[in-house]
Design a protein around this motif. Structure first.
Motif, PDB file in Angstrom:
ATOM      1  N   UNK A 195      19.805 -23.660  67.193  1.00 28.80           N
ATOM      2  CA  UNK A 195      18.419 -24.241  66.833  1.00 28.80           C
ATOM      3  C   UNK A 195      17.367 -23.442  67.942  1.00 28.80           C
ATOM      4  N   UNK A 196      17.686 -22.858  69.017  1.00 27.94           N
ATOM      5  CA  UNK A 196      16.953 -22.051  69.766  1.00 27.94           C
ATOM      6  C   UNK A 196      16.021 -21.055  69.324  1.00 27.94           C
ATOM      7  N   UNK A 255      10.762 -24.628  74.587  1.00 31.18           N
ATOM      8  CA  UNK A 255      12.021 -24.856  74.168  1.00 31.18           C
ATOM      9  C   UNK A 255      13.113 -25.226  75.334  1.00 31.18           C
ATOM     10  N   UNK A 256      12.880 -24.468  76.205  1.00 29.84           N
ATOM     11  CA  UNK A 256      13.698 -24.620  77.280  1.00 29.84           C
ATOM     12  C   UNK A 256      13.753 -26.151  77.854  1.00 29.84           C
ATOM     13  N   UNK A 257      12.448 -26.725  77.946  1.00 33.19           N
ATOM     14  CA  UNK A 257      12.147 -27.935  78.475  1.00 33.19           C
ATOM     15  C   UNK A 257      12.741 -28.963  77.615  1.00 33.19           C
ATOM     16  N   UNK A 301      14.819 -16.190  72.013  1.00 30.85           N
ATOM     17  CA  UNK A 301      14.513 -16.951  73.200  1.00 30.85           C
ATOM     18  C   UNK A 301      14.785 -16.325  74.479  1.00 30.85           C
ATOM     19  N   UNK A 302      14.453 -17.114  75.510  1.00 36.35           N
ATOM     20  CA  UNK A 302      14.632 -16.286  76.819  1.00 36.35           C
ATOM     21  C   UNK A 302      16.027 -16.226  77.234  1.00 36.35           C
ATOM     22  N   UNK A 324      15.066 -33.835  66.561  1.00 36.36           N
ATOM     23  CA  UNK A 324      14.487 -34.577  67.794  1.00 36.36           C
ATOM     24  C   UNK A 324      14.005 -33.432  68.918  1.00 36.36           C
ATOM     25  N   UNK A 325      15.037 -32.357  68.883  1.00 37.73           N
ATOM     26  CA  UNK A 325      14.608 -31.107  69.918  1.00 37.73           C
ATOM     27  C   UNK A 325      13.220 -30.495  69.436  1.00 37.73           C
TER      28      UNK A 325
END
Length: 320
Positions: free
Chosen positions: A69-70, A91-93, A226-227, A114-115
């Motif tokens: 999902x990221x 996204x990380x938080x 993403x990071x 949810x995320x």
């Protein structure tokens, strides 16, 4: 992967471990691994000869959810904010919060949703506008004029309208689910969607049908990734953040108990009425200075001086 690639994720069968968690060997295990909608649809009916899928630990299930999902969530959040750094941070938080509440997220019917809701809430939070990093660096807009016009039109929409358009035309949710995720009624979500579509399509350099917004939204943030944070690092940060909150709560409770005990020790245990302020007494003549002694007073003084210093044992009245 475009924004619309999370369409299958939102159904709850693609990116979430299904079923209740089972306890084995003192730890929680989950019956179904994470996969894609294509994999789920291509599976043959279970038979007695096919072994069951491997069971995942909570950490493995979280890592699989992040890997699936990221990328999509970062692209969606970029469309909401227009900032790559803020999109990755949101996204990380969100995944840190998901790991902190993993027993709740793991049994949710849509863990990816949810995320996603947590990431969108963090990115569109009003206090983010007051963060100094938001004004320190402005990222360059897309080089393509059409993409730049689309992103500018999106960012000029109010946050609820922007999020509604992204969820319906970008993610592919239906209208009731979009209304539920944006905490609005279905008629209100429909009105926001129509207004956002009309505003965005009017700002584009070329006429675009509202049904083509899905394709444009999916192609706009294709270069956002993403990071470098790994799932194991996110889990470690979430655990560290939880421990810090626990330590802060313990310190605050200790301080509160100490202050309460000190107050009880130093507080008076009975009522002490206040001393009334003094008031002048009226009608009393002023005190006069002593004058010369009369003959009687002089005679008494001479008699007192002639007696012994200790005086008699008992005084007797004498007549003059």
């Amino acid at each position: 992967m475009g924004v619309g690639a999370e369409n299958g994720t939102s159904s709850g069968t693609a990116a979430a471990p299904s079923g209740e968690p089972a306890v084995q060997g003192g730890a929680e295990w989950y019956q179904q691994p994470l996969g894609t909608c294509a994999d789920v649809g291509a599976e043959d009916p279970p038979s007695a000869s096919v072994p069951p899928p491997p069971r995942l630990t909570p950490a493995q299930a979280f890592d699989a959810l992040y890997a699936y999902c990221a990328p999509t969530l970062v692209q969606q959040t970029y469309l909401l904010t227009g900032q790559r750094r803020l999109a990755r941070e949101a996204v990380e938080r969100a995944f840190q919060l998901a790991w902190h509440r993993w027993p709740e997220v793991a049994v949710d019917r849509d863990p990816a949703g949810w995320v996603r809701a947590a990431a969108h809430d963090y990115a569109l939070s009003p206090w983010r506008r007051l963060h100094p990093c938001t004004f320190q660096r402005r990222e360059p807009p897309p080089t393509d004029p059409a993409d730049r016009a689309l992103l500018t039109a999106l960012l000029e929409l109010p946050p609820p309208y922007r999020r509604t358009l992204l969820l319906y035309d970008g993610v592919g949710l239906d209208l009731p689910d979009t209304a539920a995720e944006t905490e609005a009624s279905t008629p209100a979500a429909a009105g926001r969607l129509l207004y956002a579509r009309e505003t965005v399509t009017a700002r584009l350099p070329q006429p675009v049908a509202p049904d083509d917004l899905n394709r444009l939204l999916a192609a706009l943030p294709s270069d956002v990734r993403p990071g470098p944070a790994r799932p194991v690092d996110l889990r470690a940060r979430a655990d560290l953040h939880a421990r810090r909150w626990i330590h802060a709560a313990i310190a605050f409770t200790t301080l509160l108990l100490t202050t309460t005990a000190l107050t009880l020790h130093t507080a008076p245990d009975h009522y002490e009425p206040p001393v009334p302020p003094g008031a002048p007494v009226q009608g009393v003549p002023p005190r006069a200075a002593p004058g010369p002694l009369s003959k009687t007073e002089q005679k008494l003084r001479a008699k007192l001086r002639s007696e012994a210093a200790a005086g008699p044992e008992r005084l007797h009245p004498e007549a003059d």
